[in-house]
Design a protein around this motif. Structure first.
Motif, PDB file in Angstrom:
ATOM      1  N   VAL A 160       0.842  -1.196   0.000  1.00 53.95           N
ATOM      2  CA  VAL A 160       0.000   0.000   0.000  1.00 53.95           C
ATOM      3  C   VAL A 160       0.882   1.252   0.000  1.00 53.95           C
ATOM      4  O   VAL A 160       1.860   1.318   0.729  1.00 53.95           O
ATOM      5  CB  VAL A 160      -0.900   0.003   1.258  1.00 53.95           C
ATOM      6  CG1 VAL A 160      -1.603   1.345   1.434  1.00 53.95           C
ATOM      7  CG2 VAL A 160      -1.904  -1.135   1.191  1.00 53.95           C
ATOM      8  N   ASN A 161       0.540   2.223  -0.810  1.00 53.19           N
ATOM      9  CA  ASN A 161       1.188   3.537  -0.769  1.00 53.19           C
ATOM     10  C   ASN A 161       0.546   4.325   0.378  1.00 53.19           C
ATOM     11  O   ASN A 161      -0.630   4.723   0.285  1.00 53.19           O
ATOM     12  CB  ASN A 161       0.988   4.242  -2.113  1.00 53.19           C
ATOM     13  CG  ASN A 161       1.586   5.646  -2.109  1.00 53.19           C
ATOM     14  OD1 ASN A 161       1.472   6.379  -1.128  1.00 53.19           O
ATOM     15  ND2 ASN A 161       2.237   6.007  -3.220  1.00 53.19           N
ATOM     16  N   LEU A 171     -10.206  -0.897   5.218  1.00 49.76           N
ATOM     17  CA  LEU A 171      -9.763  -1.905   4.250  1.00 49.76           C
ATOM     18  C   LEU A 171      -9.983  -1.395   2.831  1.00 49.76           C
ATOM     19  O   LEU A 171      -9.111  -1.523   1.955  1.00 49.76           O
ATOM     20  CB  LEU A 171     -10.559  -3.204   4.468  1.00 49.76           C
ATOM     21  CG  LEU A 171     -10.311  -4.337   3.467  1.00 49.76           C
ATOM     22  CD1 LEU A 171      -8.843  -4.753   3.473  1.00 49.76           C
ATOM     23  CD2 LEU A 171     -11.202  -5.536   3.780  1.00 49.76           C
ATOM     24  N   TYR A 172     -11.136  -0.796   2.591  1.00 50.77           N
ATOM     25  CA  TYR A 172     -11.456  -0.282   1.255  1.00 50.77           C
ATOM     26  C   TYR A 172     -10.459   0.794   0.821  1.00 50.77           C
ATOM     27  O   TYR A 172      -9.931   0.762  -0.296  1.00 50.77           O
ATOM     28  CB  TYR A 172     -12.891   0.258   1.274  1.00 50.77           C
ATOM     29  CG  TYR A 172     -13.350   0.859  -0.027  1.00 50.77           C
ATOM     30  CD1 TYR A 172     -13.803   0.051  -1.072  1.00 50.77           C
ATOM     31  CD2 TYR A 172     -13.344   2.236  -0.228  1.00 50.77           C
ATOM     32  CE1 TYR A 172     -14.224   0.601  -2.272  1.00 50.77           C
ATOM     33  CE2 TYR A 172     -13.760   2.792  -1.421  1.00 50.77           C
ATOM     34  CZ  TYR A 172     -14.205   1.981  -2.442  1.00 50.77           C
ATOM     35  OH  TYR A 172     -14.617   2.533  -3.632  1.00 50.77           O
ATOM     36  N   PHE A 173     -10.173   1.744   1.707  1.00 52.23           N
ATOM     37  CA  PHE A 173      -9.226   2.812   1.350  1.00 52.23           C
ATOM     38  C   PHE A 173      -7.836   2.228   1.085  1.00 52.23           C
ATOM     39  O   PHE A 173      -7.143   2.656   0.166  1.00 52.23           O
ATOM     40  CB  PHE A 173      -9.125   3.859   2.476  1.00 52.23           C
ATOM     41  CG  PHE A 173     -10.424   4.545   2.775  1.00 52.23           C
ATOM     42  CD1 PHE A 173     -11.351   4.810   1.780  1.00 52.23           C
ATOM     43  CD2 PHE A 173     -10.733   4.937   4.090  1.00 52.23           C
ATOM     44  CE1 PHE A 173     -12.563   5.447   2.070  1.00 52.23           C
ATOM     45  CE2 PHE A 173     -11.937   5.574   4.378  1.00 52.23           C
ATOM     46  CZ  PHE A 173     -12.850   5.831   3.373  1.00 52.23           C
ATOM     47  N   TYR A 229      -3.020   6.397   0.653  1.00 57.66           N
ATOM     48  CA  TYR A 229      -4.012   5.881   1.606  1.00 57.66           C
ATOM     49  C   TYR A 229      -4.457   6.982   2.561  1.00 57.66           C
ATOM     50  O   TYR A 229      -5.658   7.193   2.801  1.00 57.66           O
ATOM     51  CB  TYR A 229      -3.425   4.687   2.368  1.00 57.66           C
ATOM     52  CG  TYR A 229      -4.104   4.376   3.680  1.00 57.66           C
ATOM     53  CD1 TYR A 229      -5.469   4.059   3.735  1.00 57.66           C
ATOM     54  CD2 TYR A 229      -3.380   4.395   4.866  1.00 57.66           C
ATOM     55  CE1 TYR A 229      -6.081   3.773   4.949  1.00 57.66           C
ATOM     56  CE2 TYR A 229      -3.987   4.111   6.083  1.00 57.66           C
ATOM     57  CZ  TYR A 229      -5.338   3.810   6.124  1.00 57.66           C
ATOM     58  OH  TYR A 229      -5.953   3.541   7.316  1.00 57.66           O
ATOM     59  N   GLY A 230      -3.495   7.716   3.084  1.00 56.75           N
ATOM     60  CA  GLY A 230      -3.831   8.793   4.024  1.00 56.75           C
ATOM     61  C   GLY A 230      -4.671   9.861   3.343  1.00 56.75           C
ATOM     62  O   GLY A 230      -5.661  10.356   3.897  1.00 56.75           O
ATOM     63  N   SER A 231      -4.293  10.183   2.120  1.00 49.53           N
ATOM     64  CA  SER A 231      -4.988  11.216   1.368  1.00 49.53           C
ATOM     65  C   SER A 231      -6.417  10.757   1.058  1.00 49.53           C
ATOM     66  O   SER A 231      -7.379  11.523   1.182  1.00 49.53           O
ATOM     67  CB  SER A 231      -4.210  11.456   0.071  1.00 49.53           C
ATOM     68  OG  SER A 231      -4.676  12.585  -0.609  1.00 49.53           O
ATOM     69  N   GLU A 232      -6.525   9.517   0.689  1.00 46.21           N
ATOM     70  CA  GLU A 232      -7.807   8.892   0.377  1.00 46.21           C
ATOM     71  C   GLU A 232      -8.769   8.957   1.569  1.00 46.21           C
ATOM     72  O   GLU A 232      -9.933   9.318   1.454  1.00 46.21           O
ATOM     73  CB  GLU A 232      -7.524   7.423   0.061  1.00 46.21           C
ATOM     74  CG  GLU A 232      -8.556   6.724  -0.721  1.00 46.21           C
ATOM     75  CD  GLU A 232      -7.948   6.232  -2.050  1.00 46.21           C
ATOM     76  OE1 GLU A 232      -8.711   6.077  -2.990  1.00 46.21           O
ATOM     77  OE2 GLU A 232      -6.720   6.033  -2.129  1.00 46.21           O
TER      78      GLU A 232
END
Lengths: 310, 310, 310, 310
Positions: A155-156, A193-195, A160-163
């Motif tokens: 995972v990037n 989990l989705y993000f 992920y945080g931005s998402e």
């Protein structure tokens, strides 16, 4: 050797696509995605013998975004079986945008129309088994590591945080599903989990290899392993045709005719049954959310190589 | 003395209503509300001179539920002014159910149609100023304590807890509003305030007194105090007519013709401009969410006492 | 004499409205209406004693358009009774545009939400009894001739012809109602009646007189005749508040607070219970279809003369 | 000889389907269709060499109903080209019922989502060129006579008459399209053409032969004639996958995986690219409007003969 698929034809299709990059725009609603260079374009073709044809930015990392919906669906189907999965999410295409909430209220019973729209993918994420988000995510990462042959798929964290910060509509969808009883898992964990799985990072060449596994009905010719059942591979390819390209799926099916799934980071995974997998990366998007250059490139490639399944 | 409003006529209307209690059902979706006795019925009338006419269960405590939407609206209007409030929530009635999410997506700009539906009331709750949920809730409680003359008005903690556990659709609405930019306050705090103020406990007699304050355009004759501006009282009374009785508001306006707001605990606050406030409590609800006996009772009372404003 | 309603105040309100005429546009979709002069503005007030206060273009003829929905409703109610009428058309306001078809499909049973939207008014037209269109139209014209005291009230044939040519959406609504079983009369005849009664011609002063009859609950003080029952007058006034001003009805109820019905030719019929009827003509419309100057004029008049019913 | 497709396997699939005939019902809304015997079932397979495999009621006449949408589309595309046709009708599947009117209002521009729903097929009918309804109908009949090799293909006048009487929803759709400017042809003529081509009569064996022409991309091996361009055949097959089976298209694509189009008289035209055409007739319908036995039969056949395209 694959004389029939010529590197020059691939480059010509790439050039055709490249001329369209300035017609699109990078996804703006997730800040990390907005940083992408809209001029990039890469295409990789993976053939049944495991060889690749590459042109352009095929080793640039990008996040799967909606392409990940295919893999959470595969994992959920393997773990729960089609009957359980399709008791909570439908099989029908929809003319509505990917993040629409309307049909959740108007359709009875209140289940998402299919697993390729956000509501459906959140319902699918809720069916992935495991203790905690990490273990569930590992099921998806394991599958992707096998499909790509890359054990370092991850995972990037920035994306992920931005998402996570910009996902209020997805939160609305998840709570609606919770209210309807479609989502029985914990909402925050399911969204997490989705993000995360949206933010899994790959290259166009890796996507091409994944497309080849789907083209071979789940069989990985490099390792000789059947990664998931043929029936599940076919379900995925069908959804890719009927609803893989957001609400331009019908148009893409007519103009290109290949099962494909796109993501808003600019990726497209295309799969030509028994013949090849194709990975495209072109972050400039059209107004439906598909890579504008990628669609043009695939249209030409399909015509030149007669890839259409219809 | 009020010879014109006869206790016997009130009792007759109460009897008419009472015959309908077994046609309705207590709200089932909030467990604490499901415990209410459906046979209860009380009506209290508060006249301009501060005297009351009471019949039936007028001192039984029940929670405001949607009636609270009036008071959060009054506080939000007092604190922010109509321009700010109506930039985030509309003034139009809607034919959709109170918890519908559809119009949030279809109407542009994405603001709730009015403050009497859940989405609108959540948007209003997000505009109430103060540090933390407690301080914001106190603004509403202060108003209600003044309007009822009862300094002990408080939240029923059991109902609040029950409400919080069963409010996933409201969470979906709140996140949708957050995504649309209508709700700028913290979602969890806003929802917490919303759940709490729904669970504020009153009696039918207290509701009647609140209705009299609205009938007198915000002026409290008992204390000689103007509790809120006349213009705000009129806004409330208008919303009560156009959308106070869920999606039976139009029918109630024709059949009864009095500004009124109902709640799913069985309360109805009715206000006859310059003439009286009426508080009703009858927890057996019709399929629109209104007290089935309460509506019948008010219909007869309106006819007998010529209360209709049209 | 009516000292309380001053001609100067009426002229001041007219001036206020007049400043807004260039903010609106005449209805373009019916060619004959597009020919109207957008700068016109007239207001007439009819008082209980039958006297008038007039300012501006109060003797210019214009067509009723949607204002006619009130009169077909009155005739249908007189002929069939409320139970029959409201078995085919609802009593609820709607947040949708006047010509929307969506709710006909989504609401079960498929009946129009109220008689003030086009679908509802077509359903009402289908309930008007008589042999052929002429006889049915005469029922409406008879009522209007009595209400205005003008035996020459008639249909403007040019507007009727223009209307008929540009009414395909109304045809779609009518056939949908036919399919749903709401409309049992002949579709073409019903539409013909609908187009004709929209094209009935009046002046602002005549509209004021009609408004006074409604204000007096159906009683015509000039002739001493009860033209229709009080209960029907009240039903009309209620619909005027909840849905008389298209989907700006809620806003108008808050800002002006008077039962009113507008038409796209620029007319507004307003009625202040027991106090006055007001007729406005100002063909420049806002984006909701209401006379832009007329709304401003009424807002000021309501404030000055304290006409609001809430 | 076609050893690979065994008559016994066809009969087994037929038997499987036959067991489901009593789970469905004949279409009731068109009186003539309601007369059909629900117990009938026939399947015909046409192979590339022009030979047939037949089982059951393969020479019973039935009307095309929605299957005709394919042929009006072919004619319209041949006459006008894809650009013109797709300027008035979209390419996207929809989750709504075939006769829904909602999306015509909500989608901008107001064009039907695809040519397989009623609204889209009416728009297509409006693009068929010719003087009068007869000449336009002849274009479609000519195509069908060539595709079936039967010069006597004709309209069933009883069904046409029955259809015409019960088509008010289609009239609503047509007038809505007229209002939106999508339909520029005469509404009554367009509907007449639409009703007639729905009532064209065929047998299952004829449908199988038509399916083989589509499978061969428009080429008729019996006569050596290219009846319409390959590109148009592919467009048809794509629509058959994404929206050929009403709002069970997605499910059928997953469970059967063959391009197919159904009609409410009980017919299904299925086409397996380059391999075969299949004609099914089984008038007992499921709740989506598809032949209940036909779907089961095709599911088994697809599995046995590996016909799925994904």
């Amino acid at each position: 050797m694959n004389n029939q698929y010529d590197q020059k034809q691939l480059e010509a299709a790439w050039s055709t696509g490249k001329a369209f990059v300035d017609r699109g725009r990078v996804a703006a609603y997730i800040p990390e995605l907005a940083k992408q260079d809209p001029g990039q374009l890469g295409v990789s073709v993976c053939l049944p013998d495991g060889t690749f044809l590459n042109t352009g930015d095929t080793d640039v990392c990008f996040t799967l975004q909606s392409i990940s919906k295919l893999f959470s669906l595969i994992v959920a189907l393997c773990q729960n079986g089609p009957d359980e999965v399709f008791s909570r999410v439908g099989k029908e295409p929809t003319g509505d945008p990917f993040n629409s909430i309307i049909k959740l209220e108007t359709i009875k019973p209140h289940k998402p129309l299919n697993p390729m729209i956000n509501a459906g993918a959140i319902a699918v994420a809720g069916m992935i088994q495991g203790k905690g988000v990490e273990e569930r995510l590992d099921s998806i990462l394991d599958l992707l590591r096998k499909m790509t042959g890359n054990p370092d798929i991850r995972v990037n964290e920035e994306v992920y945080g931005s998402e996570k910060k910009t996902a209020d509509r997805n939160r609305a969808l998840a709570w609606f599903l919770k209210d309807s009883g479609v989502l029985t898992a914990d909402v925050d964990e399911t969204l997490d989990l989705y993000f995360r799985h949206c933010a899994i990072e790959v290259t166009a060449q890796e996507v091409a290899r994944m497309g080849m596994v789907l083209a071979a009905d789940g069989f990985d010719r490099c390792t000789g392993e059947q990664l998931f059942p043929q029936a599940i591979a076919r379900i995925c390819k069908t959804f890719m045709v009927t609803c893989g390209m957001y609400n331009a799926s019908g148009e893409f099916a007519i103009d290109v005719g290949i099962p494909a799934k796109s993501g808003v980071a600019g990726g497209i995974l295309a799969t030509v049954p028994h013949r090849m997998g194709i990975g495209v990366f072109g972050p400039a998007l059209d107004d439906k959310g598909n890579s504008v250059a990628g669609v043009k490139l695939l249209e030409q490639l399909s015509r030149e190589w007669k890839l259409g399944i219809f």
